[in-house]
Design a protein around this motif. Structure first.
Motif, PDB file in Angstrom:
ATOM      1  N   GLY A 255       0.876  -1.260   0.026  1.00 46.34           N
ATOM      2  CA  GLY A 255       0.027   0.055   0.074  1.00 46.34           C
ATOM      3  C   GLY A 255       0.890   1.332   0.045  1.00 46.34           C
ATOM      4  O   GLY A 255       0.153   2.487   0.157  1.00 46.34           O
ATOM      5  N   ALA A 256       2.271   1.216  -0.093  1.00 45.44           N
ATOM      6  CA  ALA A 256       3.155   2.365  -0.040  1.00 45.44           C
ATOM      7  C   ALA A 256       3.095   2.751  -1.684  1.00 45.44           C
ATOM      8  O   ALA A 256       3.154   2.070  -2.138  1.00 45.44           O
ATOM      9  CB  ALA A 256       4.409   1.993   0.418  1.00 45.44           C
ATOM     10  N   LEU A 257       3.237   4.233  -1.529  1.00 42.93           N
ATOM     11  CA  LEU A 257       3.642   4.786  -2.662  1.00 42.93           C
ATOM     12  C   LEU A 257       5.137   4.976  -2.900  1.00 42.93           C
ATOM     13  O   LEU A 257       5.770   5.663  -1.841  1.00 42.93           O
ATOM     14  CB  LEU A 257       2.752   6.061  -2.713  1.00 42.93           C
ATOM     15  CG  LEU A 257       3.064   7.037  -3.964  1.00 42.93           C
ATOM     16  CD1 LEU A 257       2.284   6.331  -5.247  1.00 42.93           C
ATOM     17  CD2 LEU A 257       2.382   8.432  -3.866  1.00 42.93           C
ATOM     18  N   GLU A 258       5.489   4.655  -4.047  1.00 38.11           N
ATOM     19  CA  GLU A 258       6.981   4.528  -4.272  1.00 38.11           C
ATOM     20  C   GLU A 258       7.065   5.444  -5.378  1.00 38.11           C
ATOM     21  O   GLU A 258       6.795   5.470  -6.365  1.00 38.11           O
ATOM     22  CB  GLU A 258       7.706   3.434  -4.610  1.00 38.11           C
ATOM     23  CG  GLU A 258       9.044   3.176  -4.396  1.00 38.11           C
ATOM     24  CD  GLU A 258       9.782   1.878  -4.541  1.00 38.11           C
ATOM     25  OE1 GLU A 258      10.046   1.471  -5.340  1.00 38.11           O
ATOM     26  OE2 GLU A 258       9.591   1.411  -3.530  1.00 38.11           O
ATOM     27  N   ILE A 259       8.086   6.468  -5.104  1.00 39.80           N
ATOM     28  CA  ILE A 259       8.385   7.565  -6.092  1.00 39.80           C
ATOM     29  C   ILE A 259      10.039   7.491  -6.349  1.00 39.80           C
ATOM     30  O   ILE A 259      10.838   7.619  -5.391  1.00 39.80           O
ATOM     31  CB  ILE A 259       8.090   8.866  -5.682  1.00 39.80           C
ATOM     32  CG1 ILE A 259       6.333   8.975  -5.301  1.00 39.80           C
ATOM     33  CG2 ILE A 259       8.370   9.957  -6.740  1.00 39.80           C
ATOM     34  CD1 ILE A 259       5.956  10.457  -4.412  1.00 39.80           C
ATOM     35  N   THR A 260      10.287   7.566  -7.611  1.00 38.54           N
ATOM     36  CA  THR A 260      11.670   7.543  -8.003  1.00 38.54           C
ATOM     37  C   THR A 260      11.892   8.791  -8.619  1.00 38.54           C
ATOM     38  O   THR A 260      11.439   9.093  -9.576  1.00 38.54           O
ATOM     39  CB  THR A 260      12.320   6.389  -8.982  1.00 38.54           C
ATOM     40  OG1 THR A 260      11.638   5.338  -8.213  1.00 38.54           O
ATOM     41  CG2 THR A 260      13.547   6.387  -9.046  1.00 38.54           C
ATOM     42  N   VAL A 261      12.947   9.589  -8.166  1.00 34.26           N
ATOM     43  CA  VAL A 261      13.273  11.041  -8.683  1.00 34.26           C
ATOM     44  C   VAL A 261      14.751  11.008  -8.778  1.00 34.26           C
ATOM     45  O   VAL A 261      15.573  10.836  -7.898  1.00 34.26           O
ATOM     46  CB  VAL A 261      12.779  12.231  -8.023  1.00 34.26           C
ATOM     47  CG1 VAL A 261      13.174  13.460  -8.541  1.00 34.26           C
ATOM     48  CG2 VAL A 261      11.310  12.267  -7.723  1.00 34.26           C
ATOM     49  N   SER A 262      15.402  11.111 -10.161  1.00 31.14           N
ATOM     50  CA  SER A 262      16.542  10.992 -10.280  1.00 31.14           C
ATOM     51  C   SER A 262      17.579  10.026  -9.737  1.00 31.14           C
ATOM     52  O   SER A 262      18.478  10.045  -9.133  1.00 31.14           O
ATOM     53  CB  SER A 262      17.226  12.199  -9.958  1.00 31.14           C
ATOM     54  OG  SER A 262      16.717  13.470 -10.641  1.00 31.14           O
ATOM     55  N   GLY A 263      16.982   8.831  -9.897  1.00 32.75           N
ATOM     56  CA  GLY A 263      17.519   7.452  -9.361  1.00 32.75           C
ATOM     57  C   GLY A 263      17.471   7.353  -7.979  1.00 32.75           C
ATOM     58  O   GLY A 263      17.590   6.058  -7.403  1.00 32.75           O
ATOM     59  N   GLU A 264      16.626   8.432  -7.032  1.00 33.37           N
ATOM     60  CA  GLU A 264      16.652   8.096  -5.564  1.00 33.37           C
ATOM     61  C   GLU A 264      15.135   7.984  -5.540  1.00 33.37           C
ATOM     62  O   GLU A 264      14.226   8.280  -6.138  1.00 33.37           O
ATOM     63  CB  GLU A 264      16.887   9.320  -5.007  1.00 33.37           C
ATOM     64  CG  GLU A 264      18.345   9.751  -5.129  1.00 33.37           C
ATOM     65  CD  GLU A 264      18.930  10.406  -3.881  1.00 33.37           C
ATOM     66  OE1 GLU A 264      18.366  10.381  -2.911  1.00 33.37           O
ATOM     67  OE2 GLU A 264      20.031  11.021  -4.089  1.00 33.37           O
ATOM     68  N   LYS A 265      14.872   6.724  -4.566  1.00 36.31           N
ATOM     69  CA  LYS A 265      13.715   6.209  -4.311  1.00 36.31           C
ATOM     70  C   LYS A 265      13.048   6.753  -3.035  1.00 36.31           C
ATOM     71  O   LYS A 265      13.718   6.981  -1.908  1.00 36.31           O
ATOM     72  CB  LYS A 265      13.543   4.803  -4.229  1.00 36.31           C
ATOM     73  CG  LYS A 265      13.914   3.855  -5.572  1.00 36.31           C
ATOM     74  CD  LYS A 265      13.704   2.676  -5.521  1.00 36.31           C
ATOM     75  CE  LYS A 265      13.869   1.763  -6.701  1.00 36.31           C
ATOM     76  NZ  LYS A 265      13.664   0.412  -6.703  1.00 36.31           N
ATOM     77  N   TYR A 266      11.806   7.119  -2.968  1.00 39.26           N
ATOM     78  CA  TYR A 266      11.064   7.788  -1.846  1.00 39.26           C
ATOM     79  C   TYR A 266       9.846   6.829  -1.831  1.00 39.26           C
ATOM     80  O   TYR A 266       9.278   6.597  -2.572  1.00 39.26           O
ATOM     81  CB  TYR A 266      10.793   9.489  -1.922  1.00 39.26           C
ATOM     82  CG  TYR A 266      11.994  10.285  -2.291  1.00 39.26           C
ATOM     83  CD1 TYR A 266      12.626  10.660  -1.110  1.00 39.26           C
ATOM     84  CD2 TYR A 266      12.406  10.447  -3.685  1.00 39.26           C
ATOM     85  CE1 TYR A 266      13.810  11.538  -1.557  1.00 39.26           C
ATOM     86  CE2 TYR A 266      13.368  11.167  -3.748  1.00 39.26           C
ATOM     87  CZ  TYR A 266      14.108  11.711  -2.909  1.00 39.26           C
ATOM     88  OH  TYR A 266      15.148  12.675  -2.848  1.00 39.26           O
ATOM     89  N   ARG A 267       9.591   6.652  -0.540  1.00 35.08           N
ATOM     90  CA  ARG A 267       8.315   5.811  -0.050  1.00 35.08           C
ATOM     91  C   ARG A 267       7.421   6.858   0.937  1.00 35.08           C
ATOM     92  O   ARG A 267       7.850   7.317   1.822  1.00 35.08           O
ATOM     93  CB  ARG A 267       8.767   4.515   0.598  1.00 35.08           C
ATOM     94  CG  ARG A 267       9.383   3.444  -0.358  1.00 35.08           C
ATOM     95  CD  ARG A 267       9.848   2.353   0.274  1.00 35.08           C
ATOM     96  NE  ARG A 267       8.741   1.553   1.455  1.00 35.08           N
ATOM     97  CZ  ARG A 267       8.120   0.687   0.640  1.00 35.08           C
ATOM     98  NH1 ARG A 267       7.881   0.145  -0.337  1.00 35.08           N
ATOM     99  NH2 ARG A 267       7.024   0.240   1.530  1.00 35.08           N
ATOM    100  N   CYS A 268       6.028   6.716   0.398  1.00 29.59           N
ATOM    101  CA  CYS A 268       5.059   7.206   1.172  1.00 29.59           C
ATOM    102  C   CYS A 268       4.369   5.927   1.805  1.00 29.59           C
ATOM    103  O   CYS A 268       3.637   5.488   0.999  1.00 29.59           O
ATOM    104  CB  CYS A 268       4.388   8.135   0.476  1.00 29.59           C
ATOM    105  SG  CYS A 268       3.007   8.904   1.399  1.00 29.59           S
TER     106      CYS A 268
END
Length: 115
Positions: free
Chosen positions: A94-107
């Motif tokens: 259920g987490a949202l995973e965002i990748t920006v410039s090769g870096e992953k962020y999880r919400c």
């Protein structure tokens, strides 16, 4: 009597010559004045033309500078867009995973916007 007529004729010729000389001098003076006026006008026109050309060159330079600035801004914007562009995906937990410039962020927690 002929001496009197001769004297009158000579006087008339003398006055006529004087009038002609005065007329010629007047014409020469008017021609000089006209030539002086023409030269003055030509100088004024040349000065205005030079000022106009200088202003045109200044504006062209300013346009070139602005175009260079815009090009740099566009390049910077493209770089910024490439940095900010990313991908988003939902994971099974259920987490949202965002990748920006090769870096992953999880919400981990997010909620829908209220209407």
């Amino acid at each position: 009597m002929s001496l009197r007529i001769k004297a009158v004729v000579e006087k008339f010729i003398k006055e006529l010559k004087e009038a002609l000389e005065a007329d010629m001098q007047d014409r020469v003076m008017k021609e000089r004045e006209m030539q002086s006026y023409i030269e003055e006008r030509e100088r004024e026109v040349a000065e205005r033309e030079a000022a106009w050309k200088a202003e045109l060159a200044r504006r062209e330079t300013e346009i070139s500078k602005q175009e260079a600035r815009l090009k740099i801004e566009r390049e910077n914007l493209e770089k910024e867009k490439s940095v900010l562009m990313g991908t988003a995906s939902d994971n099974q937990d259920g987490a949202l995973e965002i990748t920006v410039s090769g870096e992953k962020y999880r919400c981990l927690r997010f909620s829908k916007a209220k209407k």
